[in-house]
Design an enzyme around this catalytic site. Sequence first.
Site, mmCIF file in Angstrom:
data_model
loop_
_atom_site.group_PDB
_atom_site.id
_atom_site.type_symbol
_atom_site.label_atom_id
_atom_site.label_comp_id
_atom_site.label_asym_id
_atom_site.label_seq_id
_atom_site.Cartn_x
_atom_site.Cartn_y
_atom_site.Cartn_z
ATOM 1 N N TYR A 199 16.441 -23.552 3.271
ATOM 2 C CA TYR A 199 15.754 -22.644 2.354
ATOM 3 C C TYR A 199 16.689 -22.265 1.200
ATOM 4 O O TYR A 199 16.319 -22.318 0.036
ATOM 5 C CB TYR A 199 15.291 -21.397 3.113
ATOM 6 N N HIS A 202 16.588 -23.267 -3.012
ATOM 7 C CA HIS A 202 16.617 -22.290 -4.103
ATOM 8 C C HIS A 202 17.821 -22.483 -5.015
ATOM 9 O O HIS A 202 17.732 -22.176 -6.200
ATOM 10 C CB HIS A 202 16.525 -20.865 -3.548
ATOM 11 N N TYR A 237 14.446 -11.666 -10.667
ATOM 12 C CA TYR A 237 13.911 -12.122 -9.386
ATOM 13 C C TYR A 237 15.073 -12.345 -8.431
ATOM 14 O O TYR A 237 15.995 -13.103 -8.720
ATOM 15 C CB TYR A 237 13.140 -13.422 -9.592
ATOM 16 N N TRP A 296 5.338 -26.241 -5.296
ATOM 17 C CA TRP A 296 6.480 -25.534 -4.713
ATOM 18 C C TRP A 296 6.095 -24.936 -3.358
ATOM 19 O O TRP A 296 6.845 -25.058 -2.390
ATOM 20 C CB TRP A 296 6.975 -24.434 -5.659
#
Length: 105
Positions: free
Chosen positions: A18, A22, A41, A76
């Site tokens: 994960y 990113h 973000y 995505w």
Amino acid sequence: MERYAWKAVVKPGMLEEYTRRHREIWPEMLEVLKAAGIRNYTIWNVGQELFGYYECEQGAAFAAQVQADSPVVDRWNEYMKDVMVMEMDPETGAQPRLTQVFLME
């Protein structure tokens, strides 16, 4: 500017993957987020739990609509399905928004 927070869960053994995805986020995904007016973000984890936060320059409804209309976001989300579990709001197509209970500015 509205604040938006969400939560999700990383599947067991998938936190490293994960995180890698990113670090290598697609440039076209970043462009969609910017077009949606999303700024600042950030995503954190504790164990398998994820907490995301961002600020919506044009409001959360606008940010949600831009994302819902984007085929890049659809791709995505499909790409991330094998590493995480995230409930989606059937009305907005986005992560259910957490309710803010405190803010210190």
